[in-house]
Design an enzyme around this catalytic site. Structure first.
Site, PDB file in Angstrom:
ATOM      1  N   ARG A  61      -2.248  -7.853  15.001  1.00 59.34           N
ATOM      2  CA  ARG A  61      -2.539  -6.630  14.929  1.00 59.34           C
ATOM      3  C   ARG A  61      -3.894  -7.423  16.362  1.00 59.34           C
ATOM      4  O   ARG A  61      -4.316  -8.358  16.399  1.00 59.34           O
ATOM      5  CB  ARG A  61      -2.985  -6.432  14.009  1.00 59.34           C
ATOM      6  CG  ARG A  61      -1.878  -5.192  12.929  1.00 59.34           C
ATOM      7  CD  ARG A  61      -2.402  -4.779  12.546  1.00 59.34           C
ATOM      8  NE  ARG A  61      -4.087  -5.208  11.573  1.00 59.34           N
ATOM      9  CZ  ARG A  61      -5.308  -4.987  11.535  1.00 59.34           C
ATOM     10  NH1 ARG A  61      -5.490  -3.471  13.164  1.00 59.34           N
ATOM     11  NH2 ARG A  61      -6.115  -5.450  11.517  1.00 59.34           N
ATOM     12  N   LYS A 202       0.876  -0.651   9.612  1.00 65.55           N
ATOM     13  CA  LYS A 202      -0.907  -0.260   9.748  1.00 65.55           C
ATOM     14  C   LYS A 202      -1.206   1.130  10.448  1.00 65.55           C
ATOM     15  O   LYS A 202      -2.066   1.682  10.270  1.00 65.55           O
ATOM     16  CB  LYS A 202      -1.751  -1.412   9.892  1.00 65.55           C
ATOM     17  CG  LYS A 202      -1.786  -2.281   9.372  1.00 65.55           C
ATOM     18  CD  LYS A 202      -2.129  -2.526   7.643  1.00 65.55           C
ATOM     19  CE  LYS A 202      -1.979  -3.566   7.371  1.00 65.55           C
ATOM     20  NZ  LYS A 202      -2.324  -2.957   4.870  1.00 65.55           N
ATOM     21  N   HIS A 221      -6.287   0.055   0.293  1.00 66.79           N
ATOM     22  CA  HIS A 221      -5.804  -1.385   0.958  1.00 66.79           C
ATOM     23  C   HIS A 221      -5.547  -2.043  -0.607  1.00 66.79           C
ATOM     24  O   HIS A 221      -6.557  -3.003  -0.877  1.00 66.79           O
ATOM     25  CB  HIS A 221      -6.249  -1.407   1.450  1.00 66.79           C
ATOM     26  CG  HIS A 221      -5.617  -2.350   2.299  1.00 66.79           C
ATOM     27  ND1 HIS A 221      -6.529  -3.607   3.279  1.00 66.79           N
ATOM     28  CD2 HIS A 221      -4.387  -2.782   2.511  1.00 66.79           C
ATOM     29  CE1 HIS A 221      -5.814  -4.992   3.163  1.00 66.79           C
ATOM     30  NE2 HIS A 221      -4.675  -4.227   3.314  1.00 66.79           N
ATOM     31  N   SER A 239      -8.324 -10.837   3.070  1.00 61.51           N
ATOM     32  CA  SER A 239      -7.355 -12.072   2.910  1.00 61.51           C
ATOM     33  C   SER A 239      -7.953 -13.439   2.368  1.00 61.51           C
ATOM     34  O   SER A 239      -9.781 -13.354   1.990  1.00 61.51           O
ATOM     35  CB  SER A 239      -7.270 -12.441   4.071  1.00 61.51           C
ATOM     36  OG  SER A 239      -6.499 -13.314   4.224  1.00 61.51           O
ATOM     37  N   LYS A 243      -5.225 -11.142  -4.144  1.00 63.80           N
ATOM     38  CA  LYS A 243      -5.015 -10.180  -4.506  1.00 63.80           C
ATOM     39  C   LYS A 243      -3.235  -9.899  -4.404  1.00 63.80           C
ATOM     40  O   LYS A 243      -3.208  -9.877  -6.189  1.00 63.80           O
ATOM     41  CB  LYS A 243      -5.126  -9.304  -3.388  1.00 63.80           C
ATOM     42  CG  LYS A 243      -4.277  -8.017  -3.718  1.00 63.80           C
ATOM     43  CD  LYS A 243      -4.186  -6.655  -2.481  1.00 63.80           C
ATOM     44  CE  LYS A 243      -4.108  -7.625  -1.022  1.00 63.80           C
ATOM     45  NZ  LYS A 243      -3.802  -6.536   0.148  1.00 63.80           N
ATOM     46  N   THR A 244      -2.335 -10.516  -3.712  1.00 60.35           N
ATOM     47  CA  THR A 244      -1.221 -10.839  -4.324  1.00 60.35           C
ATOM     48  C   THR A 244      -0.747 -11.604  -5.180  1.00 60.35           C
ATOM     49  O   THR A 244       0.476 -11.841  -6.018  1.00 60.35           O
ATOM     50  CB  THR A 244       0.265 -11.203  -2.881  1.00 60.35           C
ATOM     51  OG1 THR A 244      -0.451 -10.747  -1.887  1.00 60.35           O
ATOM     52  CG2 THR A 244       1.350 -11.722  -2.723  1.00 60.35           C
ATOM     53  N   ASP A 258       0.790  -3.678  -1.493  1.00 66.12           N
ATOM     54  CA  ASP A 258      -0.155  -3.809  -0.074  1.00 66.12           C
ATOM     55  C   ASP A 258      -1.033  -2.006  -0.197  1.00 66.12           C
ATOM     56  O   ASP A 258      -2.354  -1.975  -0.169  1.00 66.12           O
ATOM     57  CB  ASP A 258      -0.431  -3.933   1.143  1.00 66.12           C
ATOM     58  CG  ASP A 258      -0.802  -4.223   2.000  1.00 66.12           C
ATOM     59  OD1 ASP A 258      -1.834  -5.142   2.238  1.00 66.12           O
ATOM     60  OD2 ASP A 258      -0.387  -3.730   3.120  1.00 66.12           O
ATOM     61  N   ARG A 323       4.549 -14.321   8.444  1.00 65.19           N
ATOM     62  CA  ARG A 323       5.592 -12.973   7.113  1.00 65.19           C
ATOM     63  C   ARG A 323       6.593 -12.910   7.190  1.00 65.19           C
ATOM     64  O   ARG A 323       7.220 -13.710   8.308  1.00 65.19           O
ATOM     65  CB  ARG A 323       4.688 -12.017   8.067  1.00 65.19           C
ATOM     66  CG  ARG A 323       3.298 -11.924   8.607  1.00 65.19           C
ATOM     67  CD  ARG A 323       2.132 -11.561   7.520  1.00 65.19           C
ATOM     68  NE  ARG A 323       0.834 -10.928   7.418  1.00 65.19           N
ATOM     69  CZ  ARG A 323       0.230 -10.397   6.961  1.00 65.19           C
ATOM     70  NH1 ARG A 323       0.811  -9.548   5.416  1.00 65.19           N
ATOM     71  NH2 ARG A 323      -0.810 -10.468   7.342  1.00 65.19           N
TER      72      ARG A 323
END
Length: 534
Positions: A61, A202, A221, A239, A243-244, A258, A323
Site C-alpha cells: 500500500r 484496506k 484490526h 506485523s 497474530k496469525t 484480520d 501474499r
C-alpha cells in the site's frame, strides 16, 4: 468475451453496463477468472494449482496517496492529517470522469460482494476491475452472495480499480500518479496507478471503520478464533508479533484472520477470506496457511525455484511482502458463517525488542484502553535497511492508518464494550525478547507463548497469584503451567537488574511521549494507566 447489458452500470445507475464498456464480464466464478488470467498471459499456476501473478511497481500500500473526500458527510467527523488526507469533490469527480473514459475500450470484470458476516451490519460492495485476477482477489477477500441473494442484490458501495490509469499530479490534485480515494457521499473508492490488491481490501476496512462506530459496533484490526465451548478470543498485533501464528490453532475454529466487528452480542468477520503474508512460509511453521494455497488461491509477487513451478517462499527478490489470498473455507477448521459470541479473552501482542515487558500480563480496563491506543511493538536490526538497533513502533488501535476517526473514539468504544462485559479478560503478551534486549537476550520461545495463551483460555491463569510490574503497572502471574516461572517476571531474567530498570524507564518514556498526542482527548482513567518511572 461476455457483453452484459441486463444489469445497471455500477458507476451510473439507470444506464446499461454497455455504456460503461463494450466488454464486461459479470459475476464470473473463480475458476473462470483463473482461466481468463492464464489466457491473457497475466499469470501462471504453481504446482498446487494456485494462480501466481505480479502486481508490478507497487507491492504494498501507499498510505501517503490515500485520500478521503472532504464534504458535508466527512468534514466534521474525520480526523484529518497525515493519515486521513483531504481531497475535494471536484478532484474526485474529474478523476472519475477520466477513469470512465479510459476504460471504454477495455475489458472490465465486475462482481457483487458483501463485507461483514453479520447481515445486520454488512455493506454491499461491487468490485470493478480491469484484470480478472484482481476481481478474483475481491471474490476471495469479500463475501460472495448466493445465487438467491444475487436476485435481490442492491448496489451500495463501488470499488473502481484501474491500475493502468495514472493521474497527472500537476492537474489532477494527487501527490503522484497512483491514488486511492474514498468518497463517503457517493459510496465509491477510486484506485488508480497501482495494481496492489491490498488497497481494495484496506479501502473497505477504512469504510467500515468510519460507518460501524455510528452503530455502536467496534471495528477491529485483529484475528479471532473460537473454542469448543464457543468461547471467542481476539488477537491484536502489528506485523511480526505473531497474530496469525497464535490465532491459527488446530483446536479452535478460525473466525477470521484480520478484520472484525464487535456488536452488542457478536463478533463477526468483515471478510470472506484471508490475505496472508507468505515470506518464508513452510508446511512446518504455518501448516494451515500452507495447505490453503491451492486452486483457486491467488499468490502475489512470489518466485519459483529454477526450472520449476514450485514457489520459493524464501525468495524476496520482488518484495518481502509476498501474499496469498484465498477463501476462508480453504482453512480446514474455519467457522462458517464467520461469527461468534462476544469475546471471553483479548490478547494484545507485542514483540518487545527491549526485553522489558512480561511474556504475559493481565490488564485492567484502563490499561486495556491505554495499550489499545498505544499499539506498541518494536522493529529489530535486520528487518529493514538502516535499522541497527531496536526501534519503537506505535500504531493506535493496532491499525492507525485505517482509522478515519480520532483513535480515542475507538478506545472509548472499547472501554464501553469492556464495561458492558466485565467478564472479558484482556492480556498483554510479549512475543519478543527476555533476559536482555535484542542482541543480548533471547527471543521468548513460541512454545512458552502458546502455553501461556492456552492457560489464559482454559482458565488456569484465573487461579494464579499476580504481582504488579513496577513501571508499567500490569499484573504478572507468578506461575503458569508448562512455562518456567523464572521468565514470568522480566526483571528477574536480566543479570544486571539496574540495567533492566534503566531500560524499563527508557521504554516507559517512549510510551509517554507517544501518548502526548492523545492526552487532550483521552479520559483521566486512560491517562492514569500510563507507565510510571521508577
Amino acid at each position: 468475451m461476455v457483453r452484459e447489458t441486463a444489469h445497471p452500470n455500477p458507476l451510473a445507475l439507470g444506464e446499461p453496463m454497455s455504456n460503461l464498456c463494450n466488454r464486461v464480464h459479470f459475476q464470473l466464478d473463480a475458476n473462470s477468472l483463473v482461466e481468463q488470467t492464464l489466457a491473457r498471459g497475466q499469470g501462471q499456476l504453481n504446482d498446487t494449482g494456485a494462480l501466481c501473478i505480479e502486481t508490478g511497481e507497487f507491492t504494498g500500500r501507499s498510505p501517503k496517496d490515500r485520500f478521503i473526500v472532504s464534504d458535508e458527510a466527512t468534514v466534521d467527523l474525520v480526523d484529518w492529517g497525515d493519515v486521513n488526507i483531504p481531497i475535494s469533490t471536484a478532484v474526485f469527480d474529474k478523476l472519475l470522469a477520466k477513469m470512465k473514459d479510459f476504460v471504454k475500450e477495455r475489458e472490465l470484470w465486475i462482481s457483487h460482494c458483501y463485507a461483514g458476516a453479520d447481515e445486520r451490519f454488512r455493506i454491499n460492495v461491487t468490485a470493478i476491475n480491469t484484470t480478472p485476477w484482481a476481481n478474483l482477489f475481491c471474490q476471495h477477500l469479500f463475501i460472495c452472495p448466493s445465487n438467491e441473494e444475487l436476485l435481490h442484490y442492491m448496489q451500495e458501495w463501488v470499488i473502481f480499480q484501474v491500475p493502468e490509469f495514472q493521474a497527472d499530479p500537476s492537474i489532477d490534485g494527487t501527490r503522484q500518479k497512483n491514488f486511492s480515494i474514498i468518497n463517503f457521499t457517493k459510496k465509491m473508492i477510486l484506485i488508480g496507478g497501482t495494481a496492489y490488491t491490498g488497497e481494495m481490501k484496506k479501502g473497505i476496512f477504512s469504510v467500515l471503520n468510519f460507518l460501524l462506530p455510528q452503530q455502536q459496533v467496534l471495528p477491529m484490526h485483529c484475528s479471532a478464533n473460537e473454542g469448543a465451548a464457543e468461547d471467542v478470543a481476539l488477537f491484536f498485533g502489528l506485523s511480526g508479533t505473531g497474530k496469525t501464528t497464535l490465532s491459527a490453532d488446530p483446536n479452535r475454529k478460525l473466525i477470521g484472520d484480520d478484520e472484525h466487528g464487535w456488536s452488542d452480542d457478536s463478533i463477526f468477520n468483515f471478510e470472506g477470506g484471508c490475505y496472508a503474508k507468505c515470506i518464508d512460509l513452510s508446511a512446518v511453521k504455518e501448516p494451515e496457511i500452507f495447505a490453503a494455497i491451492k486452486q483457486p488461491a491467488l499468490l502475489e509477487n512470489v518466485l519459483f525455484y529454477p526450472d520449476s513451478n514450485t514457489v520459493d517462499y524464501g525468495n524476496a527478490s520482488l518484495t518481502e511482502n509476498t501474499r496469498a489470498a484465498y477463501p476462508i473455507v480453504h482453512i480446514a477448521n474455519a467457522k462458517i458463517p464467520s461469527t461468534g459470541r462476544t469475546p471471553s479473552h483479548i490478547f494484545f501482542l507485542t514483540c518487545d525488542a527491549y526485553g522489558v515487558l512480561p511474556p504475559i500480563a493481565k490488564l485492567t480496563k484502563a490499561q486495556a484502553m491505554y495499550h489499545f491506543l498505544s499499539g506498541y511493538t518494536a522493529k529489530v536490526a535486520g528487518t529493514e535497511i538502516g535499522v541497527t538497533e531496536p526501534q519503537t513502533t506505535f500504531s493506535a488501535c493496532f491499525g492507525r492508518v485505517f482509522l478515519p476517526s480520532h483513535p480515542t473514539a475507538y478506545a472509548k468504544l472499547l472501554g464501553e464494550k469492556l464495561e458492558q462485559h466485565p467478564e472479558v479478560q484482556v492480556w498483554l503478551v510479549n512475543t519478543g525478547w527476555t533476559g536482555g534486549a535484542y542482541g543480548v537476550g533471547q527471543r521468548i520461545q513460541l512454545k512458552h507463548t502458546r502455553n501461556m495463551v492456552q492457560a489464559a483460555l482454559n482458565g488456569d491463569l484465573a487461579h494464579q497469584t499476580y504481582k504488579e510490574h513496577t513501571v508499567f503497572g500490569v499484573w504478572m502471574p507468578e506461575n503458569c503451567a508448562h512455562v518456567p516461572s523464572t521468565i514470568l517476571d522480566p526483571r528477574e531474567t536480566w543479570e544486571d537488574k539496574l540495567a533492566y530498570d534503566e531500560q524499563a524507564n527508557r521504554l516507559a518514556t517512549l510510551f509517554r511521549e507517544n501518548f502526548e498526542q492523545y492526552q487532550q482527548e483521552a479520559s483521566a482513567e486512560i491517562i492514569a494507566a500510563s507507565p510510571a518511572l521508577c
